[in-house]
Design a protein around this motif. Structure first.
Motif, PDB file in Angstrom:
ATOM      1  N   ILE A  35      -7.817   4.266  -3.423  1.00 48.69           N
ATOM      2  CA  ILE A  35      -8.736   4.675  -2.363  1.00 48.69           C
ATOM      3  C   ILE A  35      -8.547   6.165  -2.130  1.00 48.69           C
ATOM      4  O   ILE A  35      -7.454   6.626  -1.793  1.00 48.69           O
ATOM      5  CB  ILE A  35      -8.487   3.873  -1.079  1.00 48.69           C
ATOM      6  CG1 ILE A  35      -8.766   2.394  -1.355  1.00 48.69           C
ATOM      7  CG2 ILE A  35      -9.367   4.378   0.057  1.00 48.69           C
ATOM      8  CD1 ILE A  35      -8.255   1.457  -0.309  1.00 48.69           C
ATOM      9  N   SER A  36      -9.616   6.898  -2.337  1.00 42.79           N
ATOM     10  CA  SER A  36      -9.601   8.362  -2.251  1.00 42.79           C
ATOM     11  C   SER A  36     -10.245   8.802  -0.940  1.00 42.79           C
ATOM     12  O   SER A  36     -11.367   8.401  -0.629  1.00 42.79           O
ATOM     13  CB  SER A  36     -10.355   8.934  -3.454  1.00 42.79           C
ATOM     14  OG  SER A  36     -10.787  10.252  -3.214  1.00 42.79           O
ATOM     15  N   LEU A  37      -9.545   9.630  -0.192  1.00 41.12           N
ATOM     16  CA  LEU A  37     -10.065  10.166   1.061  1.00 41.12           C
ATOM     17  C   LEU A  37     -10.302  11.661   0.899  1.00 41.12           C
ATOM     18  O   LEU A  37      -9.362  12.444   0.782  1.00 41.12           O
ATOM     19  CB  LEU A  37      -9.078   9.920   2.217  1.00 41.12           C
ATOM     20  CG  LEU A  37      -8.633   8.469   2.454  1.00 41.12           C
ATOM     21  CD1 LEU A  37      -7.661   8.400   3.619  1.00 41.12           C
ATOM     22  CD2 LEU A  37      -9.830   7.576   2.704  1.00 41.12           C
ATOM     23  N   ALA A  46      -5.096  13.307  -3.688  1.00 45.37           N
ATOM     24  CA  ALA A  46      -6.026  12.366  -4.310  1.00 45.37           C
ATOM     25  C   ALA A  46      -6.637  12.958  -5.569  1.00 45.37           C
ATOM     26  O   ALA A  46      -6.830  12.249  -6.568  1.00 45.37           O
ATOM     27  CB  ALA A  46      -7.126  11.990  -3.313  1.00 45.37           C
ATOM     28  N   VAL A  70       0.850  -1.190   0.000  1.00 45.71           N
ATOM     29  CA  VAL A  70       0.000   0.000   0.000  1.00 45.71           C
ATOM     30  C   VAL A  70       0.886   1.240   0.000  1.00 45.71           C
ATOM     31  O   VAL A  70       1.805   1.350   0.821  1.00 45.71           O
ATOM     32  CB  VAL A  70      -0.928   0.025   1.230  1.00 45.71           C
ATOM     33  CG1 VAL A  70      -1.683   1.354   1.297  1.00 45.71           C
ATOM     34  CG2 VAL A  70      -1.916  -1.122   1.181  1.00 45.71           C
ATOM     35  N   GLN A 123      -5.068  11.391   0.061  1.00 43.22           N
ATOM     36  CA  GLN A 123      -5.971  12.350   0.696  1.00 43.22           C
ATOM     37  C   GLN A 123      -6.060  13.651  -0.098  1.00 43.22           C
ATOM     38  O   GLN A 123      -5.096  14.060  -0.757  1.00 43.22           O
ATOM     39  CB  GLN A 123      -5.479  12.700   2.102  1.00 43.22           C
ATOM     40  CG  GLN A 123      -5.621  11.615   3.136  1.00 43.22           C
ATOM     41  CD  GLN A 123      -5.059  12.062   4.480  1.00 43.22           C
ATOM     42  OE1 GLN A 123      -4.041  12.734   4.545  1.00 43.22           O
ATOM     43  NE2 GLN A 123      -5.735  11.691   5.559  1.00 43.22           N
ATOM     44  N   SER A 142       3.447  -1.240   3.922  1.00 44.76           N
ATOM     45  CA  SER A 142       3.037   0.135   3.611  1.00 44.76           C
ATOM     46  C   SER A 142       4.228   1.068   3.437  1.00 44.76           C
ATOM     47  O   SER A 142       5.237   0.944   4.135  1.00 44.76           O
ATOM     48  CB  SER A 142       2.114   0.679   4.714  1.00 44.76           C
ATOM     49  OG  SER A 142       2.796   0.767   5.948  1.00 44.76           O
ATOM     50  N   ILE A 190     -11.882   0.040   4.197  1.00 49.54           N
ATOM     51  CA  ILE A 190     -10.814  -0.212   3.228  1.00 49.54           C
ATOM     52  C   ILE A 190     -10.523  -1.700   3.113  1.00 49.54           C
ATOM     53  O   ILE A 190     -10.419  -2.254   2.007  1.00 49.54           O
ATOM     54  CB  ILE A 190      -9.545   0.569   3.622  1.00 49.54           C
ATOM     55  CG1 ILE A 190      -9.782   2.077   3.440  1.00 49.54           C
ATOM     56  CG2 ILE A 190      -8.343   0.112   2.799  1.00 49.54           C
ATOM     57  CD1 ILE A 190      -8.640   2.949   3.927  1.00 49.54           C
ATOM     58  N   ILE A 200      -3.527   4.817  -1.526  1.00 48.02           N
ATOM     59  CA  ILE A 200      -4.491   5.562  -0.707  1.00 48.02           C
ATOM     60  C   ILE A 200      -3.999   7.001  -0.625  1.00 48.02           C
ATOM     61  O   ILE A 200      -2.867   7.244  -0.204  1.00 48.02           O
ATOM     62  CB  ILE A 200      -4.612   4.968   0.707  1.00 48.02           C
ATOM     63  CG1 ILE A 200      -5.008   3.489   0.632  1.00 48.02           C
ATOM     64  CG2 ILE A 200      -5.628   5.747   1.541  1.00 48.02           C
ATOM     65  CD1 ILE A 200      -5.041   2.790   1.979  1.00 48.02           C
ATOM     66  N   LEU A 236       0.771   5.159   0.670  1.00 51.39           N
ATOM     67  CA  LEU A 236      -0.056   6.171   1.345  1.00 51.39           C
ATOM     68  C   LEU A 236       0.469   7.561   1.008  1.00 51.39           C
ATOM     69  O   LEU A 236       1.664   7.849   1.196  1.00 51.39           O
ATOM     70  CB  LEU A 236      -0.025   5.945   2.856  1.00 51.39           C
ATOM     71  CG  LEU A 236      -0.624   4.617   3.330  1.00 51.39           C
ATOM     72  CD1 LEU A 236      -0.027   4.211   4.659  1.00 51.39           C
ATOM     73  CD2 LEU A 236      -2.126   4.723   3.449  1.00 51.39           C
TER      74      LEU A 236
END
Length: 302
Positions: A215-217, A196, A79, A192, A109, A294, A190, A81
């Protein structure tokens, strides 16, 4: 008479002294504060465990990432981040929790630091816009050309500033992707906020770097026109997409969510999911819900 003359001399001396001090203050060289990224790098190097800090080379420069190895019986992938701009990989809006919690679910990660924002990137373009709106002799050309207006070329954040950040972020992302690809073929990203948002633009352009899920935050773009287009762009993203937002997000984010779902339906993006989280984004219960959403999304994919 003598006292009066002495008083005048004292006043004159004090005036000259104040003028000299003022001149020295005005002539002092301005010292700019250190870049935001330098402070973050210093904090990470000082506070994080040495085996967690990895330096990644991009071009002639390096940037820091926080590395955490998977801690479950089965290895499920890597992942990446990416925090919001002007944020850190240890922020309490989910990044710091996820980079550790996802290890327990079988993921290694990498949490990267983001580049600095160049707020001067739009200066040349703005100056050109103003110059183009006047005549050759520095006189306004009122014959056929519309006069410049502030709202015509300045938005919430100028698009050149966003483009500059996007270019630097993608350079870091691609370098980190190459590192992650050496460990697994299953790569999840992922991100933010603005980070993102620019990545959604990137994936909608059929990017060469293939990932299994994004994955969009609270994704958005701080430019009015580009943020309005983000709804349609979301439906064109190639990888499977989990779009998470918070009930406390700004109106710029919340107002576009229904449009995103409409465009997703129109373009038949069947691997799109939208989830809302309630409560404070830095609460422990919120972190647990975020991790559950998630992990559930990824387990349905692979």
């Amino acid at each position: 008479m003598f006292i009066t003359q002495m008083f005048k001399v004292i006043i004159t001396t004090l005036s000259l002294g104040c003028a000299l001090i003022s001149f020295q203050v005005l002539s002092a060289e301005y010292i700019a504060p250190p870049p935001f990224s330098k402070n973050i790098d210093a904090d990470i190097s000082r506070l994080a465990q040495s085996d967690e800090v990895k330096s990644i080379l991009v071009g002639d420069t390096e940037f820091l990432t926080l590395y955490s190895e998977y801690m479950s019986a089965d290895f499920r992938g890597v992942v990446i981040l990416i925090p919001d701009w002007q944020s850190t990989p240890t922020n309490n809006s989910g990044m710091n929790f996820l980079r550790k919690e996802l290890n327990n679910h079988g993921y290694t990660s990498y949490a990267m630091t983001v580049p600095d924002i160049d707020w001067q990137a739009a200066q040349d373009d703005t100056a050109k816009t103003i110059n183009d709106s006047v005549g050759t002799n520095n006189e306004p050309d009122t014959s056929t050309q519309k006069q410049p207006h502030h709202a015509d070329y300045v938005e919430q954040v100028n698009t050149e500033v966003v483009d500059n950040y996007k270019l630097k972020l993608l350079a870091r992302y691609e370098a980190l992707y190459q590192q992650a690809a050496m460990e697994s073929d299953n790569i999840v990203v992922i991100a933010q906020g603005t980070s993102a948002g620019v990545l959604l633009e990137h994936y909608a352009e059929f990017a060469d770097l293939k990932i299994n899920a994004f994955i969009s935050l609270s994704s958005y773009l701080p430019n009015t026109k580009r943020n309005a287009k983000l709804s349609q762009i979301t439906s064109l993203v190639t990888p499977a997409l989990l779009d998470i937002y918070f009930a406390t997000d700004s109106n710029d984010i919340l107002m576009n969510l229904k449009n995103r779902q409409r465009w997703v339906n129109r373009n038949a993006k069947f691997d799109y999911r939208q989830r809302q989280l309630f409560g404070l984004r830095d609460a422990p219960q919120q972190h647990a819900r975020l991790s559950k959403e998630i992990d559930g999304f990824l387990r349905r994919l692979f």
